[in-house]
Design an enzyme around this catalytic site. Structure first.
Site, short mmCIF file in Angstrom:
data_model
loop_
_atom_site.label_atom_id
_atom_site.label_comp_id
_atom_site.label_asym_id
_atom_site.label_seq_id
_atom_site.Cartn_x
_atom_site.Cartn_y
_atom_site.Cartn_z
N THR A 87 7.56 57.54 52.59
CA THR A 87 7.03 57.07 51.31
C THR A 87 6.31 58.26 50.68
O THR A 87 5.33 58.75 51.25
CB THR A 87 6.02 55.91 51.52
OG1 THR A 87 6.68 54.87 52.23
CG2 THR A 87 5.53 55.38 50.19
N LYS A 162 9.54 51.16 45.75
CA LYS A 162 8.58 50.99 46.86
C LYS A 162 7.14 50.95 46.34
O LYS A 162 6.34 50.09 46.72
CB LYS A 162 8.76 52.16 47.83
CG LYS A 162 7.69 52.33 48.87
CD LYS A 162 7.92 51.50 50.10
CE LYS A 162 6.73 51.57 51.05
NZ LYS A 162 6.87 50.72 52.20
N LYS A 237 -2.81 54.62 50.72
CA LYS A 237 -1.88 55.71 50.40
C LYS A 237 -0.88 55.25 49.31
O LYS A 237 -0.67 55.94 48.31
CB LYS A 237 -1.11 56.13 51.66
CG LYS A 237 0.01 57.12 51.38
CD LYS A 237 0.97 57.31 52.55
CE LYS A 237 2.21 58.05 52.07
NZ LYS A 237 3.20 58.30 53.08
P1 NAD Z 1 3.51 59.14 61.65
O1 NAD Z 1 2.32 59.93 61.29
O2 NAD Z 1 3.49 58.30 62.89
O3 NAD Z 1 4.81 60.11 61.75
C1 NAD Z 1 5.00 61.27 60.99
C2 NAD Z 1 5.57 62.32 61.93
O4 NAD Z 1 5.89 63.49 61.16
C3 NAD Z 1 4.60 62.76 63.03
O5 NAD Z 1 5.20 62.60 64.30
C4 NAD Z 1 4.29 64.23 62.70
O6 NAD Z 1 4.08 65.03 63.84
C5 NAD Z 1 5.58 64.62 61.98
N1 NAD Z 1 5.42 65.79 61.13
C6 NAD Z 1 4.43 66.09 60.27
N2 NAD Z 1 4.66 67.28 59.67
C7 NAD Z 1 5.83 67.73 60.16
C8 NAD Z 1 6.60 68.91 59.95
N3 NAD Z 1 6.20 69.85 59.06
N4 NAD Z 1 7.75 69.08 60.64
C9 NAD Z 1 8.14 68.12 61.54
N5 NAD Z 1 7.46 66.98 61.79
C10 NAD Z 1 6.32 66.80 61.11
O7 NAD Z 1 3.83 58.23 60.38
P2 NAD Z 1 4.77 56.93 60.32
O8 NAD Z 1 3.94 55.70 60.49
O9 NAD Z 1 5.97 57.16 61.17
O10 NAD Z 1 5.18 56.96 58.77
C11 NAD Z 1 6.16 57.87 58.27
C12 NAD Z 1 6.42 57.55 56.81
O11 NAD Z 1 6.87 56.20 56.70
C13 NAD Z 1 5.19 57.67 55.92
O12 NAD Z 1 5.58 58.26 54.70
C14 NAD Z 1 4.73 56.23 55.74
O13 NAD Z 1 4.04 56.02 54.52
C15 NAD Z 1 6.05 55.51 55.75
N6 NAD Z 1 5.97 54.09 56.17
C16 NAD Z 1 5.25 53.75 57.26
C17 NAD Z 1 5.19 52.43 57.63
C18 NAD Z 1 4.38 51.99 58.84
O14 NAD Z 1 4.17 50.79 59.00
N7 NAD Z 1 3.97 52.92 59.70
C19 NAD Z 1 5.87 51.44 56.89
C20 NAD Z 1 6.65 51.84 55.81
C21 NAD Z 1 6.69 53.18 55.45
#
Ligand code: NAD
Length: 290
Positions: A87, A162, A237
């Site tokens: 997102t 979204k 966010k």
């Molecule tokens: P998270 O923080 O668990 O995962 C993000 C991952 O990206 C981490 O493992 C981090 O180490 C990695 N990362 C960061 N910078 C990086 C880079 N430069 N290179 C490689 N890896 C890198 O977050 P999440 O909960 O998995 O969410 C991911 C996305 O999905 C977000 O944009 C969030 O808004 C969206 N989202 C999350 C949910 C939820 O319920 N968690 C629901 C819908 C959408």
């Protein structure tokens, strides 16, 4: 199909695992040290995307997406599709899509709804923006990771959908919580309040499917002491993204603005961090008229 998956966090890890379990060759990369059954881990993003027909990103925000795109786009093979499921702000989504097009690639912005449970179960909803060709190439992967994919329009349309959806959700959750708190103070039984509103014109997903009052309606995070679920800081966010988008599109979103302020106050000053976004109800309960 060879698929690269970058960003193997709470959402990305189970999504990558589902693609591997469906028989695809998945090469993953994350800044953190992560291992997933069936997924080969590459030392860099550029290494992961080499020779891949599809590259999926699932990253925290637009700034990180832009950095990762700068690294991986030049390393992708011509005609491959870049699918960003994070997102992020609409402007970043459009900028990355343009960069991909300029490099002879296809791209789709495809944020998801359904949370960590949906990612694990393969029941996410994808909201996609991009060309018909790009969407068609990504669609079989959406089918594995989710149960529904809506092609919303051109680049950025997925993020726009979204952000608008979650702005409605943030606003209706607050309205539902403040109405419960008012009903309490008026001496109305919470179950009766639910029975009326859930079948009357005040009904909503927040009331009917995710009721913020414990012990009322279907099971939800309120029944588990407001353990997320969907954390308040993630709602904040998304609301901030809605306000950023409203600013750049010159749209008047007064309710979205107030909801953003309230979640900001809750997360940053009222111990809302790490609580479900429906924990707005105990917040309102404690308060008198301000
Ligand atoms: P998270 O923080 O668990 O995962 C993000 C991952 O990206 C981490 O493992 C981090 O180490 C990695 N990362 C960061 N910078 C990086 C880079 N430069 N290179 C490689 N890896 C890198 O977050 P999440 O909960 O998995 O969410 C991911 C996305 O999905 C977000 O944009 C969030 O808004 C969206 N989202 C999350 C949910 C939820 O319920 N968690 C629901 C819908 C959408």
């Amino acid at each position: 199909m060879k698929i690269a998956f970058i960003g193997l966090g709470n959402m990305g890890a189970p999504m990558a695992a589902n693609l591997a379990a469906a028989g695809h060759e998945v090469v993953g990369h994350d800044m953190a040290d992560i291992s997933i059954d069936g997924v080969t881990i590459a030392a860099s993003g550029a290494q992961a995307v080499s020779g891949a027909e599809a590259v999926i990103t699932m990253l925290p925000n637009g700034k990180i997406l832009r950095t990762v795109a700068n690294e991986v786009i030049p390393a992708m093979q011509g005609g491959a599709v870049l699918i960003d499921c994070s997102t992020v702000d609409v402007d970043s989504a459009r900028a990355v899509a343009q960069q991909a097009t300029d490099a002879g690639l296809l791209s789709v912005d495809a944020p998801v709804s359904g949370g960590i449970g949906g990612a694990a179960a393969g029941t996410l909803t994808f909201m996609a923006g991009g060309s018909d060709t790009a969407f068609a190439k990504a669609a079989p992967l959406f089918e594995i990771m989710g149960q529904k994919a809506v092609h919303c329009g051109e680049a950025g349309a997925g993020q726009a959908a979204k952000i608008c959806n979650n702005m409605i959700l943030g606003v209706t959750m607050i309205a539902t919580c403040e109405a419960f708190a008012l009903a309490d103070k008026l001496g109305l039984d919470r179950q009766k309040m639910f029975d009326v509103v859930s079948t009357s014109s005040g009904y909503s997903w927040a009331m009917n499917a995710y009721c913020p009052a414990p012990g009322v309606g279907p099971e939800s995070p309120s029944d588990n002491d407001y353990t997320p679920g969907f954390a308040a800081e993630l709602m904040l966010k998304d609301l901030r993204l809605s306000q950023q988008a409203a600013e750049s599109a010159d749209a008047d979103t007064p309710m979205g603005k107030i909801a953003t302020k309230l979640y900001e106050q809750f997360v940053e000053h009222e111990n809302g961090l790490g609580r479900d976004f429906s924990a707005m109800l105990p917040r309102f309960e404690k308060r008198g008229r301000s």
